[in-house]
Write a protein that holds these residues in place. Structure first.
Motif, PDB file in Angstrom:
ATOM      1  N   UNK A   1     -15.128   0.004  -9.895  1.00  0.00           N
ATOM      2  CA  UNK A   1     -15.790  -0.947  -9.001  1.00  0.00           C
ATOM      3  C   UNK A   1     -15.356  -0.730  -7.555  1.00  0.00           C
ATOM      4  N   UNK A   2     -16.209  -1.057  -6.593  1.00  0.00           N
ATOM      5  CA  UNK A   2     -15.892  -0.803  -5.179  1.00  0.00           C
ATOM      6  C   UNK A   2     -14.629  -1.510  -4.710  1.00  0.00           C
ATOM      7  N   UNK A   3     -14.363  -2.708  -5.206  1.00  0.00           N
ATOM      8  CA  UNK A   3     -13.177  -3.447  -4.763  1.00  0.00           C
ATOM      9  C   UNK A   3     -11.902  -2.711  -5.152  1.00  0.00           C
ATOM     10  N   UNK A   4     -11.848  -2.240  -6.403  1.00  0.00           N
ATOM     11  CA  UNK A   4     -10.665  -1.507  -6.845  1.00  0.00           C
ATOM     12  C   UNK A   4     -10.530  -0.179  -6.113  1.00  0.00           C
ATOM     13  N   UNK A   5     -11.644   0.484  -5.855  1.00  0.00           N
ATOM     14  CA  UNK A   5     -11.599   1.751  -5.118  1.00  0.00           C
ATOM     15  C   UNK A   5     -11.076   1.523  -3.699  1.00  0.00           C
ATOM     16  N   UNK A   6     -11.498   0.422  -3.066  1.00  0.00           N
ATOM     17  CA  UNK A   6     -11.009   0.106  -1.722  1.00  0.00           C
ATOM     18  C   UNK A   6      -9.513  -0.180  -1.738  1.00  0.00           C
ATOM     19  N   UNK A   7      -9.038  -0.896  -2.760  1.00  0.00           N
ATOM     20  CA  UNK A   7      -7.606  -1.193  -2.860  1.00  0.00           C
ATOM     21  C   UNK A   7      -6.796   0.090  -3.018  1.00  0.00           C
ATOM     22  N   UNK A   8      -7.266   1.003  -3.840  1.00  0.00           N
ATOM     23  CA  UNK A   8      -6.575   2.288  -4.021  1.00  0.00           C
ATOM     24  C   UNK A   8      -6.573   3.067  -2.711  1.00  0.00           C
ATOM     25  N   UNK A   9      -7.686   3.039  -1.974  1.00  0.00           N
ATOM     26  CA  UNK A   9      -7.762   3.749  -0.693  1.00  0.00           C
ATOM     27  C   UNK A   9      -6.757   3.182   0.306  1.00  0.00           C
ATOM     28  N   UNK A  10      -6.594   1.857   0.331  1.00  0.00           N
ATOM     29  CA  UNK A  10      -5.632   1.240   1.247  1.00  0.00           C
ATOM     30  C   UNK A  10      -4.213   1.644   0.878  1.00  0.00           C
ATOM     31  N   UNK A  11      -3.884   1.578  -0.415  1.00  0.00           N
ATOM     32  CA  UNK A  11      -2.536   1.954  -0.863  1.00  0.00           C
ATOM     33  C   UNK A  11      -2.268   3.424  -0.533  1.00  0.00           C
ATOM     34  N   UNK A  12      -3.268   4.265  -0.629  1.00  0.00           N
ATOM     35  CA  UNK A  12      -3.119   5.682  -0.291  1.00  0.00           C
ATOM     36  C   UNK A  12      -2.998   5.881   1.223  1.00  0.00           C
ATOM     37  N   UNK A  13      -3.766   5.106   2.005  1.00  0.00           N
ATOM     38  CA  UNK A  13      -3.817   5.314   3.457  1.00  0.00           C
ATOM     39  C   UNK A  13      -2.522   4.914   4.149  1.00  0.00           C
ATOM     40  N   UNK A  14      -1.790   3.947   3.621  1.00  0.00           N
ATOM     41  CA  UNK A  14      -0.573   3.474   4.297  1.00  0.00           C
ATOM     42  C   UNK A  14       0.480   4.581   4.377  1.00  0.00           C
ATOM     43  N   UNK A  15       0.902   5.187   3.257  1.00  0.00           N
ATOM     44  CA  UNK A  15       1.907   6.252   3.403  1.00  0.00           C
ATOM     45  C   UNK A  15       1.396   7.478   4.157  1.00  0.00           C
ATOM     46  N   UNK A  16       0.097   7.771   4.011  1.00  0.00           N
ATOM     47  CA  UNK A  16      -0.459   8.917   4.749  1.00  0.00           C
ATOM     48  C   UNK A  16      -0.387   8.652   6.249  1.00  0.00           C
ATOM     49  N   UNK A  17      -0.716   7.427   6.681  1.00  0.00           N
ATOM     50  CA  UNK A  17      -0.664   7.093   8.109  1.00  0.00           C
ATOM     51  C   UNK A  17       0.762   7.074   8.638  1.00  0.00           C
ATOM     52  N   UNK A  18       1.707   6.660   7.786  1.00  0.00           N
ATOM     53  CA  UNK A  18       3.099   6.578   8.235  1.00  0.00           C
ATOM     54  C   UNK A  18       3.768   7.952   8.251  1.00  0.00           C
ATOM     55  N   UNK A  19       3.646   8.689   7.153  1.00  0.00           N
ATOM     56  CA  UNK A  19       4.426   9.931   7.018  1.00  0.00           C
ATOM     57  C   UNK A  19       3.688  11.188   7.461  1.00  0.00           C
ATOM     58  N   UNK A  20       2.379  11.237   7.279  1.00  0.00           N
ATOM     59  CA  UNK A  20       1.648  12.457   7.612  1.00  0.00           C
ATOM     60  C   UNK A  20       1.149  12.432   9.058  1.00  0.00           C
ATOM     61  N   UNK A  21       0.370  11.394   9.409  1.00  0.00           N
ATOM     62  CA  UNK A  21      -0.196  11.321  10.756  1.00  0.00           C
ATOM     63  C   UNK A  21       0.759  10.699  11.765  1.00  0.00           C
ATOM     64  N   UNK A  22       1.711   9.904  11.310  1.00  0.00           N
ATOM     65  CA  UNK A  22       2.703   9.233  12.153  1.00  0.00           C
ATOM     66  C   UNK A  22       2.059   8.333  13.211  1.00  0.00           C
ATOM     67  N   UNK A  23       0.870   7.784  12.894  1.00  0.00           N
ATOM     68  CA  UNK A  23       0.214   6.819  13.783  1.00  0.00           C
ATOM     69  C   UNK A  23       0.694   5.397  13.512  1.00  0.00           C
ATOM     70  N   UNK A  24       1.322   5.197  12.382  1.00  0.00           N
ATOM     71  CA  UNK A  24       1.724   3.871  11.930  1.00  0.00           C
ATOM     72  C   UNK A  24       3.200   3.924  11.561  1.00  0.00           C
ATOM     73  N   UNK A  25       3.913   2.853  11.870  1.00  0.00           N
ATOM     74  CA  UNK A  25       5.317   2.760  11.460  1.00  0.00           C
ATOM     75  C   UNK A  25       5.479   1.524  10.590  1.00  0.00           C
ATOM     76  N   UNK A  26       6.615   1.455   9.902  1.00  0.00           N
ATOM     77  CA  UNK A  26       6.853   0.292   9.038  1.00  0.00           C
ATOM     78  C   UNK A  26       6.933  -0.985   9.865  1.00  0.00           C
TER      79      UNK A  26
END
Length: 196
Positions: free
Chosen positions: A4-29
């Protein structure tokens, strides 16, 4: 098995947080809480907009506003081409002043009876709505997508306005007309998938 789209969006958010912090370094804790708070504010505003748009659409249905609009448009002309041009005009105006979800919730119950009267398939009408409301989102005076793009690109609205209007005139407007007057464009995929 489909997700379902809601679960897919939740998985995308959980995936995007570490990618933004560790890979792109645009986001910090430390800034993550600000991002979550701003996202919650935007989601809250959108939920309120959807609630009030749904309430207004139901009120209009109870007051028979769609029938009055249909009677008014049919009084102008009963020609399908003129009716479709009027529907496009109304949808672009709706799209100029509100975002697409509210525009769909308000425009669909009002204009679907007129579209059916003009001989338009409901699936084609959905495509017409999507294209017109999308064009309205980048068209002044409000142009929310244009402002959002200006924020992302760090460009002033004045610098974006002329190219955007050229894009609307030579790219978006032909797509609107093709979607409106060539039904096979919006109906070929549902015909193949659904067999209608």
């Amino acid at each position: 098995m489909t997700t379902p789209p809601t679960e897919a969006a939740a998985v995308a958010v959980v995936y995007a947080i570490p990618v933004s912090i560790y890979l792109y370094r645009d986001l910090t804790w430390s800034t993550l809480s600000d991002v979550i708070w701003k996202s919650a504010q935007i989601a809250g505003v959108l939920m309120l907009l959807i609630f009030f748009a749904t309430t207004l659409a139901r009120l209009w249905t109870f007051e028979e506003v769609p029938q009055q609009i249909m009677a008014g448009l049919l009084a102008i002309s009963s020609e399908p081409i003129i009716l479709l041009l009027l529907i496009n005009l109304m949808l672009i105006i709706i799209g100029m002043f509100m975002e697409d979800v509210s525009g769909i919730l308000l425009g669909a119950p009002l204009l679907l009876p007129v579209a059916i009267q003009a001989g338009v398939d409901p699936i084609q009408f959905a495509a017409i709505m999507g294209v017109n409301l999308g064009m309205g989102l980048i068209t002044p005076p409000t142009a929310p997508i244009l402002y959002f793009a200006a924020l992302i690109g760090r460009v002033g609205i004045g610098g974006m306005l002329a190219p955007t209007l050229v894009f609307v005139l030579f790219a978006y407007l032909p797509v609107v007309l093709i979607t409106t007057f060539v039904p096979i464009v919006s109906l070929w995929l549902p015909t193949i998938v659904l067999g209608i």
